[in-house]
Scaffold this active site. Structure first.
Site, short mmCIF file in Angstrom:
data_model
loop_
_atom_site.label_atom_id
_atom_site.label_comp_id
_atom_site.label_asym_id
_atom_site.label_seq_id
_atom_site.Cartn_x
_atom_site.Cartn_y
_atom_site.Cartn_z
N ASP A 1 -14.60 -2.66 -10.93
CA ASP A 1 -14.68 -1.78 -9.75
C ASP A 1 -15.16 -2.58 -8.54
OD1 ASP A 1 -14.82 0.48 -8.11
OD2 ASP A 1 -15.68 1.72 -9.67
N CYS B 1 -12.86 1.83 -4.59
CA CYS B 1 -11.44 1.93 -4.94
C CYS B 1 -10.60 1.56 -3.72
CB CYS B 1 -11.13 3.37 -5.37
SG CYS B 1 -9.37 3.63 -5.66
N HIS C 1 -19.83 8.17 -13.67
CA HIS C 1 -19.48 6.97 -12.90
C HIS C 1 -19.76 7.32 -11.44
CE1 HIS C 1 -16.72 3.51 -11.87
NE2 HIS C 1 -16.56 4.23 -10.78
N1 COA Z 1 0.47 -4.23 -15.57
C1 COA Z 1 1.44 -5.06 -15.09
N2 COA Z 1 2.66 -4.66 -14.69
C2 COA Z 1 2.91 -3.33 -14.78
C3 COA Z 1 1.96 -2.43 -15.26
C4 COA Z 1 0.68 -2.91 -15.66
N3 COA Z 1 -0.28 -2.10 -16.13
N4 COA Z 1 2.48 -1.20 -15.24
C5 COA Z 1 3.74 -1.32 -14.78
N5 COA Z 1 4.00 -2.61 -14.50
C6 COA Z 1 5.28 -3.17 -14.01
C7 COA Z 1 6.46 -2.65 -14.78
O1 COA Z 1 6.67 -3.43 -15.92
C8 COA Z 1 7.56 -2.78 -13.78
O2 COA Z 1 7.95 -4.13 -13.73
P1 COA Z 1 9.46 -4.54 -13.43
O3 COA Z 1 9.73 -4.04 -12.03
O4 COA Z 1 9.43 -6.02 -13.56
O5 COA Z 1 10.27 -3.84 -14.47
C9 COA Z 1 6.87 -2.47 -12.45
O6 COA Z 1 5.47 -2.69 -12.69
C10 COA Z 1 7.07 -1.08 -11.97
O7 COA Z 1 6.68 -0.16 -13.00
P2 COA Z 1 6.23 1.33 -12.66
O8 COA Z 1 5.83 2.02 -13.91
O9 COA Z 1 7.31 1.99 -11.82
O10 COA Z 1 4.94 1.09 -11.81
P3 COA Z 1 4.60 1.48 -10.30
O11 COA Z 1 5.18 0.50 -9.38
O12 COA Z 1 4.86 2.92 -10.07
O13 COA Z 1 3.02 1.25 -10.32
C11 COA Z 1 0.95 1.27 -11.53
C12 COA Z 1 2.19 2.02 -11.16
C13 COA Z 1 0.02 2.23 -12.24
C14 COA Z 1 1.29 0.10 -12.41
C15 COA Z 1 0.30 0.72 -10.21
O14 COA Z 1 0.20 1.73 -9.27
C16 COA Z 1 -1.08 0.16 -10.46
O15 COA Z 1 -1.24 -0.86 -11.12
N6 COA Z 1 -2.13 0.79 -9.93
C17 COA Z 1 -3.46 0.31 -10.15
C18 COA Z 1 -4.42 1.11 -9.37
C19 COA Z 1 -5.82 0.62 -9.52
O16 COA Z 1 -6.14 -0.33 -10.19
N7 COA Z 1 -6.72 1.33 -8.82
C20 COA Z 1 -8.09 1.01 -8.81
C21 COA Z 1 -8.79 1.39 -10.06
S1 COA Z 1 -9.05 3.10 -10.27
ZN ZN Z 2 -15.40 3.63 -9.17
#
Ligand code: COA
Ligand code: ZN
Length: 317
Positions: free
Chosen positions: A16, A240, A207
């Protein structure tokens, strides 16, 4: 107020905290901080997150960090995952515990993970299956449990619905997250009084973020309800990137100090934790919000001013 003998702190500073740091923290420095936290006796560490590297570039080295930390017996090494892809990466990296994330409010969930709450819950069902197969326990966190920076008030019925869905898919540990420090102690009490009897047998975690200086009061309100698991962040790092106005978590060493002053054990060596906090300040290159690093522990004593010692009345006969 009744106090437990012991509470369990999960350190989330390297996740975080580091996730919102603008300058990339070298992988070796992240490993060093996790190792220092382990040596201080921290029982749980949320080491990193397995999210999309474009979403959180700072944590793009999650695999390398997990591979090179020194694991102390007695510490559980967890990571945050938003979906099945993250869960597979976390299992492959050898985590001891998976922490999932979904928000109680639709707008924050979309901003954070680009999914509606229902889409997230479907992904989390897949996470549970992956974790179960790998025999890795799961803790399910719920962001914006006490308020959302976009929507404001989050109705308790909405939070209860998300908790119910997670419990329905097998969750036994639920974390209620106050993502942007909107909660107050009375509200924390009200939410826990509502949820705890409805979901018996759940291990609850609070949290907190100290955005509005209510984190420790909120923790005390939860302790009063019997909650004994709390997330905290070294130095008070944290926030965040997808929640405007987010700032640091409750500061780990300030919380450990507060608990130890009240004779509540954490198993954490406060001196080592304070040294770790100073090291983290060096690494991020600025002063962090923690108070005890600046003030010293409550029992700190100062030399008497000139002339005072001579005039102190002796003990009465
Ligand atoms: N780790 C790495 N790559 C990931 C992944 C993960 N956990 N989840 C999805 N991907 C990849 C997919 O494999 C896909 O790859 P490709 O284009 O090569 O096929 C691509 O990302 C898109 O997948 P999709 O499911 O459509 O993901 P998205 O673009 O809608 O993103 C998340 C969704 C959840 C992966 C993204 O928003 C994210 O990582 N958010 C994190 C938020 C965060 O950490 N916030 C703070 C903490 S609360
Ligand atoms: Zn937090």
């Amino acid at each position: 107020m009744r106090f437990p003998e012991r509470v369990t702190i999960c350190e989330v500073g390297t996740r975080d905290g580091f996730q919102i740091e603008p300058d990339f923290i070298p992988t070796e420095r992240k490993i060093e901080v996790v190792d220092l936290l382990s040596e201080a006796g921290v029982p749980r560490i949320e080491v990193t997150s397995f999210v999309h590297p474009k979403a959180v570039p700072q944590l793009r080295d999650a695999e390398q960090v997990m591979a090179h930390i020194r694991r102390r017996p007695g510490t559980l090494y967890a990571a945050l995952v938003p979906n099945d892809k993250g869960a597979s990466r976390a299992v492959d990296a050898g985590v001891d515990r998976i922490h999932t994330v979904v928000s109680a409010s639709e707008s924050h969930n979309l901003a954070n993970v680009n999914m509606t709450i229902d889409e997230s819950l479907a992904k989390l069902e897949a996470v549970m299956t992956i974790a179960e197969r790998a025999r890795v326990p799961v803790g399910c966190g719920i962001s914006t449990s006490f308020g959302c920076p976009f929507e404001g008030d989050v109705p308790l019925a909405q939070l209860e619905r998300v908790v119910g869905r997670l419990v329905g898919m097998g969750a036994r540990a639920i974390g209620l997250a106050d993502t942007t420090g909107m909660a107050n102690p009375r509200q924390v009490g009200r939410v826990l009084d509502h949820l705890m009897p409805r979901f018996p047998g759940i291990e609850w975690t609070l949290h907190t973020h100290d955005t509005r200086a209510m984190a420790i009061p909120n923790i005390l309100a939860a302790i009063e309800r019997g909650v004994t698991n709390f997330d905290a962040s070294i130095g008070g790092l944290g926030g965040c990137p997808f929640a405007p106005g987010a700032s640091g978590n409750v500061c780990s060493e300030d919380l450990v100090h507060c608990l130890s002053a009240m004779d509540v054990a954490t198993g954490i060596d406060l001196d080592r934790l304070l040294a770790t906090s100073r090291r983290v300040q060096d690494i991020v290159g600025r002063t962090l919000p923690g108070q005890i690093v600046k003030a010293g522990v409550w029992s700190r004593r100062y030399p008497l001013p000139d002339g005072v010692a001579a005039r102190l009345p002796g003990p009465r006969a």
